[in-house]
Design a protein around this motif. Structure first.
Motif, mmCIF file in Angstrom:
data_model
loop_
_atom_site.group_PDB
_atom_site.id
_atom_site.type_symbol
_atom_site.label_atom_id
_atom_site.label_comp_id
_atom_site.label_asym_id
_atom_site.label_seq_id
_atom_site.Cartn_x
_atom_site.Cartn_y
_atom_site.Cartn_z
ATOM 1 N N ALA A 1 44.644 36.918 51.110
ATOM 2 C CA ALA A 1 45.589 37.580 50.201
ATOM 3 C C ALA A 1 46.958 36.918 50.209
ATOM 4 C CB ALA A 1 45.714 39.054 50.571
ATOM 5 N N ALA A 2 47.276 36.172 51.273
ATOM 6 C CA ALA A 2 48.599 35.537 51.346
ATOM 7 C C ALA A 2 48.669 34.292 50.457
ATOM 8 C CB ALA A 2 48.908 35.153 52.791
ATOM 9 N N ARG A 3 47.515 33.794 50.001
ATOM 10 C CA ARG A 3 47.533 32.595 49.143
ATOM 11 C C ARG A 3 47.525 32.993 47.673
ATOM 12 N NH1 ARG A 3 43.054 28.474 51.070
ATOM 13 N NH2 ARG A 3 44.071 27.266 49.432
ATOM 14 N N PRO A 4 48.084 32.155 46.785
ATOM 15 C CA PRO A 4 48.010 32.482 45.352
ATOM 16 C C PRO A 4 46.552 32.472 44.887
ATOM 17 C CG PRO A 4 49.609 30.726 45.776
ATOM 18 C CD PRO A 4 48.828 30.926 47.047
ATOM 19 N N LEU A 5 46.128 33.519 44.222
ATOM 20 C CA LEU A 5 44.744 33.636 43.745
ATOM 21 C C LEU A 5 44.747 33.686 42.215
ATOM 22 C CD1 LEU A 5 43.463 36.269 46.344
ATOM 23 C CD2 LEU A 5 42.885 33.827 46.285
ATOM 24 N N TYR A 6 44.082 32.708 41.607
ATOM 25 C CA TYR A 6 43.983 32.630 40.147
ATOM 26 C C TYR A 6 42.654 33.228 39.700
ATOM 27 C CZ TYR A 6 47.797 29.172 40.217
ATOM 28 O OH TYR A 6 49.002 28.547 40.391
ATOM 29 N N ALA A 7 42.655 33.872 38.521
ATOM 30 C CA ALA A 7 41.393 34.336 37.943
ATOM 31 C C ALA A 7 40.600 33.136 37.439
ATOM 32 C CB ALA A 7 41.655 35.298 36.794
ATOM 33 N N VAL A 8 39.276 33.212 37.601
ATOM 34 C CA VAL A 8 38.340 32.201 37.089
ATOM 35 C C VAL A 8 37.487 32.876 36.019
ATOM 36 C CG1 VAL A 8 36.357 30.728 37.658
ATOM 37 C CG2 VAL A 8 38.193 31.057 39.338
ATOM 38 N N VAL A 9 37.400 32.278 34.840
ATOM 39 C CA VAL A 9 36.527 32.787 33.774
ATOM 40 C C VAL A 9 35.700 31.603 33.296
ATOM 41 C CG1 VAL A 9 36.433 33.811 31.459
ATOM 42 C CG2 VAL A 9 38.192 34.569 33.086
ATOM 43 N N ASP A 10 34.396 31.664 33.526
ATOM 44 C CA ASP A 10 33.501 30.574 33.127
ATOM 45 C C ASP A 10 32.763 31.010 31.860
ATOM 46 O OD1 ASP A 10 31.823 28.395 33.009
ATOM 47 O OD2 ASP A 10 31.024 28.602 35.044
ATOM 48 N N VAL A 11 33.148 30.397 30.735
ATOM 49 C CA VAL A 11 32.559 30.756 29.428
ATOM 50 C C VAL A 11 31.224 30.011 29.347
ATOM 51 C CG1 VAL A 11 32.993 30.868 26.942
ATOM 52 C CG2 VAL A 11 34.917 30.932 28.540
ATOM 53 N N PHE A 12 30.224 30.616 29.991
ATOM 54 C CA PHE A 12 28.976 29.923 30.291
ATOM 55 C C PHE A 12 27.832 30.392 29.393
ATOM 56 C CE2 PHE A 12 25.067 29.883 33.039
ATOM 57 C CZ PHE A 12 24.924 28.503 33.134
ATOM 58 N N ALA A 13 26.979 29.451 28.996
ATOM 59 C CA ALA A 13 25.674 29.727 28.365
ATOM 60 C C ALA A 13 25.794 30.650 27.153
ATOM 61 C CB ALA A 13 24.700 30.270 29.400
ATOM 62 N N SER A 14 25.233 31.874 27.228
ATOM 63 C CA SER A 14 25.179 32.714 26.020
ATOM 64 C C SER A 14 26.537 33.307 25.644
ATOM 65 C CB SER A 14 24.152 33.833 26.200
ATOM 66 O OG SER A 14 24.637 34.750 27.147
ATOM 67 N N THR A 15 27.531 33.220 26.546
ATOM 68 C CA THR A 15 28.887 33.654 26.193
ATOM 69 C C THR A 15 29.612 32.459 25.595
ATOM 70 O OG1 THR A 15 28.863 35.139 28.090
ATOM 71 C CG2 THR A 15 30.998 34.720 27.066
ATOM 72 N N LYS A 16 30.047 32.577 24.341
ATOM 73 C CA LYS A 16 30.642 31.420 23.646
ATOM 74 C C LYS A 16 32.163 31.496 23.565
ATOM 75 C CE LYS A 16 30.399 28.632 19.443
ATOM 76 N NZ LYS A 16 30.298 27.358 20.169
ATOM 77 N N SER A 17 32.684 32.714 23.411
ATOM 78 C CA SER A 17 34.127 32.848 23.212
ATOM 79 C C SER A 17 34.618 34.146 23.841
ATOM 80 C CB SER A 17 34.410 32.851 21.708
ATOM 81 O OG SER A 17 35.780 32.998 21.471
#
Length: 282
Positions: free
Chosen positions: A219-235
């Protein structure tokens, strides 16, 4: 003699919520660093994978604050691929990546300090051996509560638009349930700090907490959100979340929805047109 120094007033819950809201508005966009097949719109709030099924990695513009949710709505699907959106957190600053990996799972995770969860059509809830599943908020509670985090549920829930057959969907609509991977489904990620200085990662799908899907994050480190627009999800599109208090409009809608059979019945109510539209569509 000189008057004693006046200590500044301690921030109350409203000002804390206002500060969080301001931060979320700034952070509710994607980072300029992203996968090779991603195109962002000018506002960097919409990410589209323009070809293939991979190289769709995106990150939040800023590291998240404790309890701050990074929320996206699925805007477009692409048939013919196997697999769906993946979301999580990383302690890697996207700017520091020499190359953005092709996949979040396994490539980015294999770099370490990254926790990613593959969203499936159903069965996303996480139960840890020997623990109860996370308690669901009472029905009608306008807030999602995860430990000490409290977020107005309204923005978190994706809803189908009413159509010719919307009465068939109305049991779903009352429960506000869309399949996790459907168009207009809303999926978010946040971390909740723990007493030992670590954090638990929580995935939220259409207003429901899926439980701690990863534990002991730094928790002490900066944590970025990851969003992988993968396979059947296009947008996907980033949805800004208002913290603090549900709007009067939202509270009106909760009351109206409790008392109607299905959405098409709203047409017959003596209500201002904007409120009718809000109750039927959003």
């Amino acid at each position: 003699g000189p008057s004693p120094p006046v200590s500044p007033p301690r921030p109350g819950p409203r000002s804390a919520a206002a500060a969080m809201a301001a931060r979320c508005r700034l952070a509710a966009r994607f980072h300029r660093v992203h996968g090779a097949n991603v195109r962002l719109d000018a506002s960097r709030t919409r990410a589209t994978r323009v070809e293939s099924f991979a190289n769709g990695l995106c990150f939040s513009q800023e590291p998240l604050a404790p309890g701050q949710i990074f929320l996206v709505e699925i805007e477009e699907k692409e048939l013919g691929w196997c697999g769906h959106l993946r979301v999580g957190l990383t302690a890697h600053d996207p700017q520091s990546l020499e190359v953005v990996p092709e996949y979040s799972l396994p490539d980015l995770v294999n770099m370490g300090d990254t926790w990613v969860f593959a969203i499936t059509r159903s069965h996303n809830r996480v139960t840890v051996d020997g623990e109860e599943a996370p308690a669901r908020s009472p029905p009608g509670d306008p807030f999602l509560r995860i430990e000490r985090v409290r977020i107005p549920r309204d923005t978190l829930v994706g809803r189908s638009r009413p159509g010719r057959y919307s009465h068939i969907l109305d049991d779903l609509y009352k429960m506000n349930v869309l399949p996790a991977t459907a168009r207009r489904s809303r999926i978010g990620v946040l971390y909740a700090p723990q007493p030992d200085g670590t954090a638990d990662m929580h995935i939220v799908i259409n207003g429901e907490d899926m439980g701690p899907s990863a534990r002991r994050l730094p928790a002490a480190r900066p944590l970025y959100a990851v969003v992988d627009v993968f396979a059947s999800t296009k947008s996907v599109r980033v949805i800004p979340v208002e913290y603090g208090f549900p709007s009067l409009q939202t509270l009106c809608r909760l009351v109206i929805q409790k008392h109607i059979v299905h959405r098409l019945a709203i047409d017959g109510l003596d209500l201002p047109p904007p409120l009718k539209s809000f109750c039927q569509h959003e």
